[in-house]
Write a protein that holds these residues in place. Structure first.
Motif, PDB file in Angstrom:
ATOM      1  N   LEU A  70      45.069  34.320  45.002  1.00  0.00           N
ATOM      2  CA  LEU A  70      44.512  34.185  46.346  1.00  0.00           C
ATOM      3  C   LEU A  70      43.276  33.597  46.537  1.00  0.00           C
ATOM      4  O   LEU A  70      43.134  32.291  46.199  1.00  0.00           O
ATOM      5  CB  LEU A  70      44.803  35.700  47.155  1.00  0.00           C
ATOM      6  CG  LEU A  70      46.089  36.115  46.947  1.00  0.00           C
ATOM      7  CD1 LEU A  70      46.113  37.750  47.480  1.00  0.00           C
ATOM      8  CD2 LEU A  70      46.816  35.402  47.964  1.00  0.00           C
ATOM      9  N   TRP A  71      42.383  34.411  46.916  1.00  0.00           N
ATOM     10  CA  TRP A  71      40.867  34.048  47.339  1.00  0.00           C
ATOM     11  C   TRP A  71      39.610  34.692  46.344  1.00  0.00           C
ATOM     12  O   TRP A  71      38.915  35.334  47.050  1.00  0.00           O
ATOM     13  CB  TRP A  71      40.524  34.127  48.648  1.00  0.00           C
ATOM     14  CG  TRP A  71      41.217  33.540  49.584  1.00  0.00           C
ATOM     15  CD1 TRP A  71      41.288  32.125  49.981  1.00  0.00           C
ATOM     16  CD2 TRP A  71      42.527  33.942  50.356  1.00  0.00           C
ATOM     17  NE1 TRP A  71      42.227  31.707  50.838  1.00  0.00           N
ATOM     18  CE2 TRP A  71      43.284  32.967  51.038  1.00  0.00           C
ATOM     19  CE3 TRP A  71      43.285  35.151  50.260  1.00  0.00           C
ATOM     20  CZ2 TRP A  71      44.198  33.143  51.913  1.00  0.00           C
ATOM     21  CZ3 TRP A  71      44.333  35.387  51.143  1.00  0.00           C
ATOM     22  CH2 TRP A  71      44.879  34.459  51.930  1.00  0.00           C
ATOM     23  N   PRO A  72      39.785  34.489  44.989  1.00  0.00           N
ATOM     24  CA  PRO A  72      38.974  35.335  44.483  1.00  0.00           C
ATOM     25  C   PRO A  72      37.332  35.145  44.681  1.00  0.00           C
ATOM     26  O   PRO A  72      36.567  35.998  44.657  1.00  0.00           O
ATOM     27  CB  PRO A  72      39.136  34.854  43.027  1.00  0.00           C
ATOM     28  CG  PRO A  72      39.774  33.657  42.820  1.00  0.00           C
ATOM     29  CD  PRO A  72      40.566  33.812  44.343  1.00  0.00           C
ATOM     30  N   ARG A  73      37.048  33.714  44.836  1.00  0.00           N
ATOM     31  CA  ARG A  73      35.577  33.464  45.183  1.00  0.00           C
ATOM     32  C   ARG A  73      35.048  33.965  46.281  1.00  0.00           C
ATOM     33  O   ARG A  73      34.085  34.775  46.497  1.00  0.00           O
ATOM     34  CB  ARG A  73      35.158  31.994  45.023  1.00  0.00           C
ATOM     35  CG  ARG A  73      33.632  31.840  45.270  1.00  0.00           C
ATOM     36  CD  ARG A  73      33.280  30.231  44.832  1.00  0.00           C
ATOM     37  NE  ARG A  73      32.935  30.449  43.396  1.00  0.00           N
ATOM     38  CZ  ARG A  73      32.004  30.723  42.762  1.00  0.00           C
ATOM     39  NH1 ARG A  73      30.907  31.231  43.610  1.00  0.00           N
ATOM     40  NH2 ARG A  73      31.919  30.852  41.577  1.00  0.00           N
TER      41      ARG A  73
ATOM     42  N   ASP B 255      46.534  34.721  31.605  1.00  0.00           N
ATOM     43  CA  ASP B 255      47.734  33.847  31.916  1.00  0.00           C
ATOM     44  C   ASP B 255      47.016  32.775  32.852  1.00  0.00           C
ATOM     45  O   ASP B 255      45.834  32.649  32.795  1.00  0.00           O
ATOM     46  CB  ASP B 255      48.844  34.251  32.936  1.00  0.00           C
ATOM     47  CG  ASP B 255      48.565  34.883  34.280  1.00  0.00           C
ATOM     48  OD1 ASP B 255      47.514  34.557  34.750  1.00  0.00           O
ATOM     49  OD2 ASP B 255      49.326  35.659  34.742  1.00  0.00           O
ATOM     50  N   GLU B 256      47.733  31.865  33.111  1.00  0.00           N
ATOM     51  CA  GLU B 256      47.208  30.447  33.766  1.00  0.00           C
ATOM     52  C   GLU B 256      46.309  30.944  34.929  1.00  0.00           C
ATOM     53  O   GLU B 256      45.326  30.129  35.144  1.00  0.00           O
ATOM     54  CB  GLU B 256      48.119  29.493  34.076  1.00  0.00           C
ATOM     55  CG  GLU B 256      47.505  27.948  34.678  1.00  0.00           C
ATOM     56  CD  GLU B 256      48.699  27.140  34.674  1.00  0.00           C
ATOM     57  OE1 GLU B 256      48.537  26.065  35.633  1.00  0.00           O
ATOM     58  OE2 GLU B 256      49.852  27.421  34.253  1.00  0.00           O
ATOM     59  N   ASP B 257      46.890  31.806  35.782  1.00  0.00           N
ATOM     60  CA  ASP B 257      46.214  32.021  37.084  1.00  0.00           C
ATOM     61  C   ASP B 257      44.952  32.643  36.716  1.00  0.00           C
ATOM     62  O   ASP B 257      44.111  32.308  37.555  1.00  0.00           O
ATOM     63  CB  ASP B 257      47.267  32.890  37.873  1.00  0.00           C
ATOM     64  CG  ASP B 257      48.214  32.416  38.685  1.00  0.00           C
ATOM     65  OD1 ASP B 257      48.192  31.131  38.622  1.00  0.00           O
ATOM     66  OD2 ASP B 257      48.966  32.899  39.166  1.00  0.00           O
ATOM     67  N   ASP B 258      44.886  33.784  35.615  1.00  0.00           N
ATOM     68  CA  ASP B 258      43.642  34.344  35.193  1.00  0.00           C
ATOM     69  C   ASP B 258      42.628  33.488  34.843  1.00  0.00           C
ATOM     70  O   ASP B 258      41.393  33.382  35.304  1.00  0.00           O
ATOM     71  CB  ASP B 258      43.921  35.225  33.897  1.00  0.00           C
ATOM     72  CG  ASP B 258      44.988  36.310  34.691  1.00  0.00           C
ATOM     73  OD1 ASP B 258      44.901  36.796  35.609  1.00  0.00           O
ATOM     74  OD2 ASP B 258      45.704  36.877  33.612  1.00  0.00           O
TER      75      ASP B 258
ATOM     76  N   LYS C 213      42.095  30.325  35.776  1.00  0.00           N
ATOM     77  CA  LYS C 213      41.758  29.655  37.230  1.00  0.00           C
ATOM     78  C   LYS C 213      40.645  30.691  37.914  1.00  0.00           C
ATOM     79  O   LYS C 213      39.716  30.334  38.478  1.00  0.00           O
ATOM     80  CB  LYS C 213      42.883  29.403  38.247  1.00  0.00           C
ATOM     81  CG  LYS C 213      43.514  28.414  37.675  1.00  0.00           C
ATOM     82  CD  LYS C 213      44.794  27.923  38.692  1.00  0.00           C
ATOM     83  CE  LYS C 213      45.785  26.852  38.246  1.00  0.00           C
ATOM     84  NZ  LYS C 213      46.875  26.771  39.119  1.00  0.00           N
ATOM     85  N   ILE C 214      40.982  31.974  37.719  1.00  0.00           N
ATOM     86  CA  ILE C 214      40.200  32.935  38.493  1.00  0.00           C
ATOM     87  C   ILE C 214      38.922  33.151  37.643  1.00  0.00           C
ATOM     88  O   ILE C 214      37.836  33.266  38.583  1.00  0.00           O
ATOM     89  CB  ILE C 214      41.024  34.411  38.436  1.00  0.00           C
ATOM     90  CG1 ILE C 214      42.116  34.135  39.565  1.00  0.00           C
ATOM     91  CG2 ILE C 214      39.985  35.630  38.844  1.00  0.00           C
ATOM     92  CD1 ILE C 214      43.141  35.334  39.267  1.00  0.00           C
TER      93      ILE C 214
ATOM     94  N   ASP D 218      37.369  30.757  36.299  1.00  0.00           N
ATOM     95  CA  ASP D 218      36.490  29.716  36.633  1.00  0.00           C
ATOM     96  C   ASP D 218      35.886  29.812  38.025  1.00  0.00           C
ATOM     97  O   ASP D 218      34.708  29.501  38.389  1.00  0.00           O
ATOM     98  CB  ASP D 218      37.285  28.278  36.749  1.00  0.00           C
ATOM     99  CG  ASP D 218      37.628  27.840  35.147  1.00  0.00           C
ATOM    100  OD1 ASP D 218      36.944  28.300  34.153  1.00  0.00           O
ATOM    101  OD2 ASP D 218      38.740  27.131  34.986  1.00  0.00           O
ATOM    102  N   ALA D 219      36.757  30.520  39.011  1.00  0.00           N
ATOM    103  CA  ALA D 219      36.302  30.676  40.391  1.00  0.00           C
ATOM    104  C   ALA D 219      35.218  31.640  40.393  1.00  0.00           C
ATOM    105  O   ALA D 219      34.477  31.290  41.400  1.00  0.00           O
ATOM    106  CB  ALA D 219      37.470  31.046  41.250  1.00  0.00           C
ATOM    107  N   ILE D 220      35.124  32.606  39.608  1.00  0.00           N
ATOM    108  CA  ILE D 220      34.089  33.693  39.814  1.00  0.00           C
ATOM    109  C   ILE D 220      32.980  33.535  38.781  1.00  0.00           C
ATOM    110  O   ILE D 220      32.264  34.620  38.563  1.00  0.00           O
ATOM    111  CB  ILE D 220      34.768  35.148  39.690  1.00  0.00           C
ATOM    112  CG1 ILE D 220      35.278  35.293  38.260  1.00  0.00           C
ATOM    113  CG2 ILE D 220      35.717  35.408  41.007  1.00  0.00           C
ATOM    114  CD1 ILE D 220      35.793  36.810  38.118  1.00  0.00           C
ATOM    115  N   GLU D 221      32.915  32.590  37.993  1.00  0.00           N
ATOM    116  CA  GLU D 221      31.955  32.349  36.991  1.00  0.00           C
ATOM    117  C   GLU D 221      30.564  32.435  37.707  1.00  0.00           C
ATOM    118  O   GLU D 221      30.277  32.030  38.773  1.00  0.00           O
ATOM    119  CB  GLU D 221      31.907  30.908  36.631  1.00  0.00           C
ATOM    120  CG  GLU D 221      31.099  30.742  35.167  1.00  0.00           C
ATOM    121  CD  GLU D 221      31.444  31.672  34.140  1.00  0.00           C
ATOM    122  OE1 GLU D 221      30.463  32.465  33.590  1.00  0.00           O
ATOM    123  OE2 GLU D 221      32.702  31.877  33.752  1.00  0.00           O
ATOM    124  N   GLY D 222      29.654  33.020  37.022  1.00  0.00           N
ATOM    125  CA  GLY D 222      28.205  33.121  37.549  1.00  0.00           C
ATOM    126  C   GLY D 222      28.075  34.544  38.086  1.00  0.00           C
ATOM    127  O   GLY D 222      28.330  35.303  37.259  1.00  0.00           O
TER     128      GLY D 222
END
Length: 244
Positions: A42-45, A76-79, A81-82, A84-88
């Motif tokens: 969905l919208w992790p960031r 998994d693949e979605d994880d 991506k997540i 990457d989205a919440i890095e930092g």
């Protein structure tokens, strides 16, 4: 004392914002967050940005641990991506969350059962038959050391309140971001609902009360987002309510 208890947001910022708007109408002194914050297609960031502004006490869920540890066997693949989205800052915040917490020396917070974020507390998994309601003996067997009037847990996404023989309360507020069965009474079968779930806990006249709440939000927009990620299971669950 009045607090709001949320759990299992799973990156559903639309559901989180609807729940926060409902919480704002109830004059709570604190939000208690039982974990599983960003794991969802969905919208992790965006979810992380909203959470960063909240005055809350948060603990770690099992999916928070998977993301923070970065174990390829658990992801998994979605994880990926997540992550990457919440890095930092969001990931740094996730890594420092405690496994459990106690609020005001009265409310014990865990994601699963107190000794494991993967143990189902108020429900038990049964092979080939999904879940069944835990017995009082099974619930009591998971109680941690210490004696608190209220214990709260998440993980199953199933909203339920259990009162022990000695009056102590163990409850699950249900899931904000991926709602499952909602138990409207302790006897009847559960009813599916796609509404976001949370709870308000209040100490009034010397007694504790748990109010399980459901909040409507644009769940079809969330379903569409999950489909855009290519996740049809989440898309169905968000549209109809999660089956177990």
């Amino acid at each position: 004392m009045r607090v709001a208890v949320i759990s299992d947001v799973h990156a559903n910022v639309l559901a989180l914002e609807a729940v926060l708007a409902d919480i704002a109408r109830h004059d709570v002194e604190k939000i208690l967050n039982l974990g599983d914050h960003f794991a969802g297609p969905l919208w992790p960031r965006k979810t992380a940005a909203v959470m960063a502004e909240l005055d809350m006490i948060a603990i770690r869920g099992n999916t928070d641990r998977y993301l923070a540890v970065g174990d390829a066997d658990l992801l998994d693949e979605d994880d990926l991506k997540i992550i990457d989205a919440i890095e930092g800052e969001p990931m740094d915040w996730l890594k420092q969350l405690p496994e459990t917490a106690i609020y005001a020396d009265a409310i014990f917070m865990s994601h699963g059962a107190p000794r494991s974020d993967e143990t189902y507390w108020l429900d038990r998994k049964v092979k080939k038959h999904g879940f069944r309601v835990s017995s009082l003996e099974e619930v009591e067997a998971e109680l941690p050391h210490g004696d608190y009037p209220v214990y709260c847990c998440g993980h199953t996404h199933i909203a339920r309140v259990v009162t022990l023989d000695d009056g102590r309360i163990v409850f699950n507020p249900g899931s904000v971001g991926r709602p499952s069965f909602n138990m409207n009474d302790p006897v009847s079968a559960a009813r599916l609902s796609p509404a976001a779930a949370y709870a308000i806990v209040e100490l009034s006249a010397g007694k504790w009360h748990v109010n399980l709440r459901q909040v409507a939000y644009d769940n079809m927009a969330a379903s569409a987002m999950a489909r855009a990620w290519g996740n049809e299971t989440w898309a169905r669950d968000l549209a109809e309510g999660r089956t177990r």
